[in-house]
Write a protein that holds these residues in place. Structure first.
Motif, PDB file in Angstrom:
ATOM      1  N   ARG A   1     102.921  60.043  16.824  1.00 42.70           N
ATOM      2  CA  ARG A   1     101.613  60.581  16.926  1.00 42.70           C
ATOM      3  C   ARG A   1     101.346  60.932  18.418  1.00 42.70           C
ATOM      4  O   ARG A   1     100.741  62.169  18.726  1.00 42.70           O
ATOM      5  CB  ARG A   1     100.629  59.419  16.706  1.00 42.70           C
ATOM      6  CG  ARG A   1     100.409  59.176  15.384  1.00 42.70           C
ATOM      7  CD  ARG A   1      99.361  58.225  15.142  1.00 42.70           C
ATOM      8  NE  ARG A   1      99.118  57.962  13.710  1.00 42.70           N
ATOM      9  CZ  ARG A   1      98.024  57.162  13.288  1.00 42.70           C
ATOM     10  NH1 ARG A   1      97.421  56.208  14.087  1.00 42.70           N
ATOM     11  NH2 ARG A   1      98.040  57.012  11.964  1.00 42.70           N
ATOM     12  N   ARG A   2     102.003  60.202  19.419  1.00 42.57           N
ATOM     13  CA  ARG A   2     101.709  60.562  20.840  1.00 42.57           C
ATOM     14  C   ARG A   2     102.351  62.195  20.962  1.00 42.57           C
ATOM     15  O   ARG A   2     102.137  63.052  21.726  1.00 42.57           O
ATOM     16  CB  ARG A   2     102.078  59.764  21.623  1.00 42.57           C
ATOM     17  CG  ARG A   2     101.367  58.624  21.930  1.00 42.57           C
ATOM     18  CD  ARG A   2     101.886  57.572  23.039  1.00 42.57           C
ATOM     19  NE  ARG A   2     101.168  56.562  23.257  1.00 42.57           N
ATOM     20  CZ  ARG A   2     101.270  55.510  23.931  1.00 42.57           C
ATOM     21  NH1 ARG A   2     102.406  55.274  24.569  1.00 42.57           N
ATOM     22  NH2 ARG A   2     100.501  54.407  24.030  1.00 42.57           N
ATOM     23  N   GLY A   3     103.860  62.241  20.471  1.00 41.42           N
ATOM     24  CA  GLY A   3     104.447  63.503  20.560  1.00 41.42           C
ATOM     25  C   GLY A   3     103.843  64.444  19.660  1.00 41.42           C
ATOM     26  O   GLY A   3     103.767  65.748  20.362  1.00 41.42           O
ATOM     27  N   SER A   4     103.133  63.999  18.547  1.00 37.79           N
ATOM     28  CA  SER A   4     102.544  65.339  18.009  1.00 37.79           C
ATOM     29  C   SER A   4     101.372  65.738  18.554  1.00 37.79           C
ATOM     30  O   SER A   4     101.047  66.968  18.641  1.00 37.79           O
ATOM     31  CB  SER A   4     102.279  65.056  16.546  1.00 37.79           C
ATOM     32  OG  SER A   4     101.455  63.958  16.530  1.00 37.79           O
ATOM     33  N   ASN A   5     100.772  64.818  18.979  1.00 36.62           N
ATOM     34  CA  ASN A   5      99.380  65.053  20.067  1.00 36.62           C
ATOM     35  C   ASN A   5      99.732  65.931  21.067  1.00 36.62           C
ATOM     36  O   ASN A   5      99.028  66.883  21.492  1.00 36.62           O
ATOM     37  CB  ASN A   5      98.801  63.781  20.602  1.00 36.62           C
ATOM     38  CG  ASN A   5      97.870  63.162  19.289  1.00 36.62           C
ATOM     39  OD1 ASN A   5      97.698  63.795  18.531  1.00 36.62           O
ATOM     40  ND2 ASN A   5      97.495  62.119  19.894  1.00 36.62           N
ATOM     41  N   ARG A   6     100.844  65.690  21.806  1.00 36.46           N
ATOM     42  CA  ARG A   6     101.511  66.639  22.928  1.00 36.46           C
ATOM     43  C   ARG A   6     102.016  67.827  22.365  1.00 36.46           C
ATOM     44  O   ARG A   6     101.508  68.748  23.189  1.00 36.46           O
ATOM     45  CB  ARG A   6     102.706  65.852  23.708  1.00 36.46           C
ATOM     46  CG  ARG A   6     102.194  64.679  24.539  1.00 36.46           C
ATOM     47  CD  ARG A   6     103.568  63.963  25.294  1.00 36.46           C
ATOM     48  NE  ARG A   6     102.880  62.839  25.983  1.00 36.46           N
ATOM     49  CZ  ARG A   6     103.897  61.923  26.368  1.00 36.46           C
ATOM     50  NH1 ARG A   6     105.116  62.327  26.270  1.00 36.46           N
ATOM     51  NH2 ARG A   6     103.378  60.981  27.104  1.00 36.46           N
ATOM     52  N   LEU A   7     102.377  68.102  21.537  1.00 34.31           N
ATOM     53  CA  LEU A   7     102.710  69.155  20.965  1.00 34.31           C
ATOM     54  C   LEU A   7     101.615  70.103  20.529  1.00 34.31           C
ATOM     55  O   LEU A   7     101.600  71.324  20.801  1.00 34.31           O
ATOM     56  CB  LEU A   7     103.696  69.083  19.694  1.00 34.31           C
ATOM     57  CG  LEU A   7     104.253  70.208  18.953  1.00 34.31           C
ATOM     58  CD1 LEU A   7     105.165  71.256  20.062  1.00 34.31           C
ATOM     59  CD2 LEU A   7     105.049  70.071  17.731  1.00 34.31           C
ATOM     60  N   GLY A   8     100.567  69.734  19.771  1.00 36.71           N
ATOM     61  CA  GLY A   8      99.508  70.093  19.422  1.00 36.71           C
ATOM     62  C   GLY A   8      98.474  70.797  20.861  1.00 36.71           C
ATOM     63  O   GLY A   8      98.007  71.739  20.742  1.00 36.71           O
ATOM     64  N   MET A   9      98.587  69.588  21.845  1.00 35.47           N
ATOM     65  CA  MET A   9      97.942  70.041  22.935  1.00 35.47           C
ATOM     66  C   MET A   9      98.631  71.328  23.882  1.00 35.47           C
ATOM     67  O   MET A   9      98.018  72.400  24.235  1.00 35.47           O
ATOM     68  CB  MET A   9      97.866  68.879  23.966  1.00 35.47           C
ATOM     69  CG  MET A   9      97.092  67.800  23.432  1.00 35.47           C
ATOM     70  SD  MET A   9      95.237  68.331  23.575  1.00 35.47           S
ATOM     71  CE  MET A   9      94.782  68.137  25.238  1.00 35.47           C
ATOM     72  N   LEU A  10     100.093  71.249  23.787  1.00 31.50           N
ATOM     73  CA  LEU A  10     100.714  72.601  24.302  1.00 31.50           C
ATOM     74  C   LEU A  10     100.687  73.665  23.596  1.00 31.50           C
ATOM     75  O   LEU A  10     100.378  74.887  23.981  1.00 31.50           O
ATOM     76  CB  LEU A  10     102.330  71.958  24.361  1.00 31.50           C
ATOM     77  CG  LEU A  10     103.253  72.863  24.781  1.00 31.50           C
ATOM     78  CD1 LEU A  10     102.859  73.290  26.504  1.00 31.50           C
ATOM     79  CD2 LEU A  10     104.725  72.553  24.645  1.00 31.50           C
ATOM     80  N   SER A  11     100.303  73.623  22.247  1.00 29.78           N
ATOM     81  CA  SER A  11     100.152  74.819  21.546  1.00 29.78           C
ATOM     82  C   SER A  11      98.642  75.191  21.669  1.00 29.78           C
ATOM     83  O   SER A  11      98.787  76.593  21.912  1.00 29.78           O
ATOM     84  CB  SER A  11     100.251  74.665  19.914  1.00 29.78           C
ATOM     85  OG  SER A  11     101.770  73.979  19.532  1.00 29.78           O
ATOM     86  N   ILE A  12      97.788  74.350  21.700  1.00 27.41           N
ATOM     87  CA  ILE A  12      96.648  75.166  22.160  1.00 27.41           C
ATOM     88  C   ILE A  12      96.742  75.656  23.548  1.00 27.41           C
ATOM     89  O   ILE A  12      95.653  76.954  23.948  1.00 27.41           O
ATOM     90  CB  ILE A  12      95.479  73.924  21.793  1.00 27.41           C
ATOM     91  CG1 ILE A  12      95.285  73.649  20.516  1.00 27.41           C
ATOM     92  CG2 ILE A  12      94.183  74.239  22.486  1.00 27.41           C
ATOM     93  CD1 ILE A  12      94.522  72.345  20.273  1.00 27.41           C
ATOM     94  N   SER A  13      97.294  75.049  24.508  1.00 36.98           N
ATOM     95  CA  SER A  13      97.151  75.515  25.852  1.00 36.98           C
ATOM     96  C   SER A  13      97.951  76.878  25.805  1.00 36.98           C
ATOM     97  O   SER A  13      97.426  77.887  26.600  1.00 36.98           O
ATOM     98  CB  SER A  13      98.008  74.616  26.721  1.00 36.98           C
ATOM     99  OG  SER A  13      97.355  73.598  26.703  1.00 36.98           O
ATOM    100  N   VAL A  14      98.808  77.068  25.119  1.00 36.42           N
ATOM    101  CA  VAL A  14      99.490  78.322  25.149  1.00 36.42           C
ATOM    102  C   VAL A  14      98.836  79.292  24.479  1.00 36.42           C
ATOM    103  O   VAL A  14      98.738  80.508  24.887  1.00 36.42           O
ATOM    104  CB  VAL A  14     100.869  78.283  24.307  1.00 36.42           C
ATOM    105  CG1 VAL A  14     101.576  79.652  23.950  1.00 36.42           C
ATOM    106  CG2 VAL A  14     101.781  77.331  24.900  1.00 36.42           C
ATOM    107  N   ILE A  15      98.230  79.111  23.373  1.00 33.34           N
ATOM    108  CA  ILE A  15      97.216  80.188  22.549  1.00 33.34           C
ATOM    109  C   ILE A  15      95.938  80.378  23.615  1.00 33.34           C
ATOM    110  O   ILE A  15      95.614  81.643  23.792  1.00 33.34           O
ATOM    111  CB  ILE A  15      96.736  79.378  21.265  1.00 33.34           C
ATOM    112  CG1 ILE A  15      97.632  79.333  20.340  1.00 33.34           C
ATOM    113  CG2 ILE A  15      95.497  80.328  20.796  1.00 33.34           C
ATOM    114  CD1 ILE A  15      97.325  78.506  19.114  1.00 33.34           C
ATOM    115  N   VAL A  16      95.480  79.500  24.345  1.00 33.21           N
ATOM    116  CA  VAL A  16      94.423  79.879  25.069  1.00 33.21           C
ATOM    117  C   VAL A  16      94.860  80.651  26.280  1.00 33.21           C
ATOM    118  O   VAL A  16      94.122  81.651  26.785  1.00 33.21           O
ATOM    119  CB  VAL A  16      93.817  78.376  25.792  1.00 33.21           C
ATOM    120  CG1 VAL A  16      92.618  78.632  26.983  1.00 33.21           C
ATOM    121  CG2 VAL A  16      92.970  77.677  24.900  1.00 33.21           C
ATOM    122  N   GLY A  17      96.091  80.425  26.776  1.00 30.77           N
ATOM    123  CA  GLY A  17      96.795  81.251  27.923  1.00 30.77           C
ATOM    124  C   GLY A  17      96.898  82.577  27.477  1.00 30.77           C
ATOM    125  O   GLY A  17      96.718  83.378  28.105  1.00 30.77           O
TER     126      GLY A  17
END
Length: 100
Positions: free
Chosen positions: A8-24
């Motif tokens: 779950r932590r890994g998927s949360n990190r992946l989700g946060m990274l994906s959102i960060s990339v999209i926002v960037g």
């Protein structure tokens, strides 16, 4: 249980990274569009300045034409044309021409 928490932590990190990339990516896209719009705005401002100058020139020209039209309705204009074009003079008037 520990494995579940880690995944779950890994998927949360992946989700946060994906959102960060999209926002960037969105920020970069917005920045590029902003620069393009600023360039277009500058071009339009230059066009406005040129057109304003043309309007002023045409208004000045229109005023000159109106002044000429008013002058052409005067007796002075009629006399000038009669003297220059037709060579007419007043009675008793002497004209001196330069020697050629």
């Amino acid at each position: 249980m520990k494995r579940r928490r880690r995944s779950r932590r890994g998927s949360n990190r992946l989700g946060m990274l994906s959102i960060s990339v999209i926002v960037g990516v969105l920020l970069v896209g917005m920045t590029v569009q902003t620069k393009k719009l600023e360039a277009k705005n500058q071009d339009y401002n230059e066009q406005v300045a040129q057109l304003t100058a043309q309007i002023e020139e045409e208004e000045s020209r229109a005023q000159e034409i109106e002044d000429l039209e008013a002058y052409m309705k005067t007796e002075e204009y009629i006399e000038d044309v009669a003297r220059d074009k037709l060579g007419l003079v007043y009675e008793g008037e002497t004209i001196f021409k330069p020697a050629e």
